[in-house]
Design an enzyme around this catalytic site. Sequence first.
Site, short mmCIF file in Angstrom:
data_model
loop_
_atom_site.label_atom_id
_atom_site.label_comp_id
_atom_site.label_asym_id
_atom_site.label_seq_id
_atom_site.Cartn_x
_atom_site.Cartn_y
_atom_site.Cartn_z
CG HIS C 153 52.02 96.86 52.07
ND1 HIS C 153 52.51 96.61 51.27
CD2 HIS C 153 51.27 98.43 51.79
CE1 HIS C 153 51.84 96.78 50.22
NE2 HIS C 153 51.25 97.99 50.28
CG HIS C 201 55.89 99.33 51.15
ND1 HIS C 201 56.03 97.78 50.50
CD2 HIS C 201 54.70 100.08 50.33
CE1 HIS C 201 54.58 97.61 49.54
NE2 HIS C 201 54.13 98.50 49.26
CG HIS C 216 46.24 99.98 49.29
ND1 HIS C 216 46.74 101.17 49.33
CD2 HIS C 216 47.46 98.95 49.64
CE1 HIS C 216 47.67 100.73 48.98
NE2 HIS C 216 48.30 99.52 49.16
CG HIS C 248 53.09 100.49 43.06
ND1 HIS C 248 51.98 101.34 42.71
CD2 HIS C 248 52.78 99.39 43.47
CE1 HIS C 248 50.94 101.27 43.27
NE2 HIS C 248 51.27 100.07 44.02
CE1 TYR C 257 46.41 99.82 45.99
CE2 TYR C 257 47.45 99.74 43.41
CZ TYR C 257 48.20 99.48 44.76
OH TYR C 257 48.69 100.53 45.58
CD GLU C 267 48.78 96.73 46.35
OE1 GLU C 267 49.61 96.98 47.69
OE2 GLU C 267 50.38 97.37 45.42
#
Lengths: 309, 309, 309, 309
Positions: C153, C201, C216, C248, C257, C267
């Site tokens: 993503h 996501h 990112h 997260h 990251y 990431e």
Amino acid sequence: MALTGVLRPGHVALRVLELEPALKHYTEVLGLIETARDAQGRVFLKAWDEHDHHSVVLREADSPGMDYMGFRVDSGHTLERLAQEVEQSGLASDCKWIAAGEHPHTGVRFRFTIPTGHAIELFADKLGCKTGDLNPDPWPDDLRGMAPSRFDHCLLYGDDVDGTVKLFRDVLGFSLAEQVVAGADGEMLIGAFLTCSNKAHDIAFIRHPEKNRFHHASFLLDNWSEVLKAADIISKKDVSLDIGPTRHGITRGATIYFFDPSGNRNEVFSGGYIHYPDKPTITWTDNELGRAIFYHDRKLNEAFLNVLT
Amino acid sequence: MALTGVLRPGHVALRVLELEPALKHYTEVLGLIETARDAQGRVFLKAWDEHDHHSVVLREADSPGMDYMGFRVDSGHTLERLAQEVEQSGLASDCKWIAAGEHPHTGVRFRFTIPTGHAIELFADKLGCKTGDLNPDPWPDDLRGMAPSRFDHCLLYGDDVDGTVKLFRDVLGFSLAEQVVAGADGEMLIGAFLTCSNKAHDIAFIRHPEKNRFHHASFLLDNWSEVLKAADIISKKDVSLDIGPTRHGITRGATIYFFDPSGNRNEVFSGGYIHYPDKPTITWTDNELGRAIFYHDRKLNEAFLNVLT
Amino acid sequence: MALTGVLRPGHVALRVLELEPALKHYTEVLGLIETARDAQGRVFLKAWDEHDHHSVVLREADSPGMDYMGFRVDSGHTLERLAQEVEQSGLASDCKWIAAGEHPHTGVRFRFTIPTGHAIELFADKLGCKTGDLNPDPWPDDLRGMAPSRFDHCLLYGDDVDGTVKLFRDVLGFSLAEQVVAGADGEMLIGAFLTCSNKAHDIAFIRHPEKNRFHHASFLLDNWSEVLKAADIISKKDVSLDIGPTRHGITRGATIYFFDPSGNRNEVFSGGYIHYPDKPTITWTDNELGRAIFYHDRKLNEAFLNVLT
Amino acid sequence: MALTGVLRPGHVALRVLELEPALKHYTEVLGLIETARDAQGRVFLKAWDEHDHHSVVLREADSPGMDYMGFRVDSGHTLERLAQEVEQSGLASDCKWIAAGEHPHTGVRFRFTIPTGHAIELFADKLGCKTGDLNPDPWPDDLRGMAPSRFDHCLLYGDDVDGTVKLFRDVLGFSLAEQVVAGADGEMLIGAFLTCSNKAHDIAFIRHPEKNRFHHASFLLDNWSEVLKAADIISKKDVSLDIGPTRHGITRGATIYFFDPSGNRNEVFSGGYIHYPDKPTITWTDNELGRAIFYHDRKLNEAFLNVLT
């Protein structure tokens, strides 16, 4: 000194039927690093985190199995003392000194046969690898295969386990970390897991009618994910799997077993616990032997118990 | 004997500002097990895989910090010998014997102050927990919190690191597994990681202008997944995080740091390597200090370096 | 069909300041595989488990950042329908068709600018890699670097997040898996995590005064141990670390990251959960924003929030 | 909408010989959460990360096995459309509607028998659990046992696999992610792994002479370390182990199989890959069947293949 006397398993010398497939196995599948060959055609290998020159010695022979296993002691003085005590113990036979240099970069070795029929060596000097002690990374580049960090221990089969355990405990200063006992009162010792360190075992013995049989040489992985990676490599490289991934009840290790092309059994494993000499010996009774050996399936596995070299 | 003399860190005695929140932290967050309280109101705790009666002692006081750290030695004879050698070394002060029973289920302890100002104890007897040595499972039921298997080591700050290291190496038989050096020729020892075992460290010291400061007490986890679980628990229980999850360059440990409610720093970590006394000392130079301490971000972290109790 | 319409993130086109260091980073550090170069000098890369021809496009330019991100749709028919609906929505600008073959082995692409200023593409055809669908191994040999299995993503910053979210939900059929809201009544949407799949996501947006900023591009690892390996590689290869390893709160991902040599943030992460369109949107309130972003340290990190390309 | 039609496996209804031991197994060993009991004595359970009211239904009966498996569809409209299409397909028999409320908190269900003899249901409404969508932690407190996050899929045995696969693909919109074929030209489909999502499988079928046999119900773990923990729990709780920990070639899952007290097989597993409908079907040929099923030992396991309920 806090760690004294016998420090660790230093090398295992294995017989293989053909050198080239064996080397391919030990370097590409297991992931050891070749460090030398000698005039006899022996090949010397080490694992990536060992500072000694070698820990595995391969020799071409007509039958597979173990020639001998060697332990590093803390000093030349200790080597002389232990050699004398081994000789005087009446528990060892065929005692002799091997000249310095017979193994490359290695000092004199004292070799003797223990009651279970295996040849064991003690030595005090082996050239260290000088890399990795200034601002080191946690792991090197260019690892191959399973890439264990160290040669860890051997499991050997033989008849006079009582005598061998007596020699390792009383003369060489090992602790009995775990034992398997049989009989109504647990009066027969059928398995002994001995350590000279904080590891759960540095050498182990199983009672068996024949002398001098080899069950496996074991190498240390960092974690359970590396055991899965090892299992995948076994299949990708079409290696003969014995059993695993699974966990041992004995020592708690997470493990997988497989065979080199000559039929010598290898183990890679992770985990265990920190042993101290004042920790009570853990005892497994024969009615729980299945769970002791393979904690998950809790069944005796004939092939695992009886295929030896 | 292969493991002799000083065997392991046996206990750390910490001062906390309020006992109940501290207990809640050490039992529910860290996951230690309360084993006793005494008439003074001290609380004794242990980790699940320790066979000794206790490894952490909590005492209510006006300021946080460490009262003393104790090491188990292999026998009463060794205790007497080391006590005499410590006294004669000229490196220790305030030497004294603590009566048996002052800690519950514990024999006499020999206490002395080391050149960095910390009180260190040696003892030979502490009652073992008798569970878990017959057909044991690999881990117990009813674990709580992070559930480390053992108290592992302390990191202490003080001025005369040279004297303290000399005492630990020359008198107590520890090895210097890793060191951090500063200065153009690396002539100043600013960090010393000492071991009496196969672990990468059993106690560590950092040079600091004040005597007798406490950086952290550390507890052992099995693997990196448990470090993540510990990190999650820190957030779920609203514990003050210091830094992590990350890896140390020094010792290779995968780690996370946090504070108890009184501000004493705790670490839980996994990994490392197997140390042997003949392994060359690993040296970190001060230009690589960032990477030495936190291998991933490679930056000096002022709070981590300077918040002490 | 159970998965219809927009299927997945198909590619991200990034600008890099110098191609060779960038390529070294994306192939040796991140571990993507170069699949083509074109006459303009663009380089096309893919991750090992993608059956599409490429997922990352690198172009040398004067400033870093993202040129565009493309999504694969399920058919040419869907492509035409969605192109029409995007145009008619009034939410997109600069709509245009890119000819087949402009990306190697790729059919026509429909490009448009979304309210946050980013160029998004839809396409239906990209040649698949034909390996790996007959008796496949679980992972290939010769993996390098972090070796993510897939491009996963992007996180993008821009002003009109409301408009962009409306376009992705109402026209492109995405679900809002998680949102961050600010204000006394949570009336302002400041973060939107959108999915067209079971992933938590496929694209995400953060409200920011400028249009068309890139935070990112993210790549998928299998597990937390691979996150540690990635962290180690970052240090071994002297890559600029941003933050991690950590977790997260949003999406539950375990993450790290870092920056490519041009300053574009990458990431790699593992974990999360299985999203379904009937799962309630998870809402994070701005008073919990620290925990939402980095679950362990629960602090807002200015560099992470504000360094963009 | 990007995910449309059939969304996911919603429930599996299992027959158990005695309810109380079964409940103990499904709650304490597997770690599901009881959410309801009904007047018939059925017990409804869910896994911790499911927002639906229940995913497992247990009923006491004279023989173990599966009564039916239900799939959630995206809307009432889709439910009506698919019910009609199933009836018109000529591939299903015994089509009927089950009244809303027959399962607690669940709307009408459309039940039909597929060519392999299994009862399958579709439904559109089941009350969601309202917890966990505001600033949620990544995992809840008080997890017990193996604690899978979700019910994942079933593997079913039956005769007319061709008809069942046709129904799932052509009518219900599933993809054939992987298949096992036999015969000189691979002309006979003997195993079909079907998905309506990004998961490698949501339901699977193996060709077998009898209709309507149940092989296993599977539950999702986060990672390989949780597979080891599950294996340890199997031994600690004296559960009947079938096989594992190991990996499947098919779907790449890392897995362990065991039996509930009535002999119904359970699986917990982690891993796999992200499926998309345009991903080519992976084909396993019968000469590689051993590796397809258990990637590590590469042997056909008669008990695994033939013990059914």
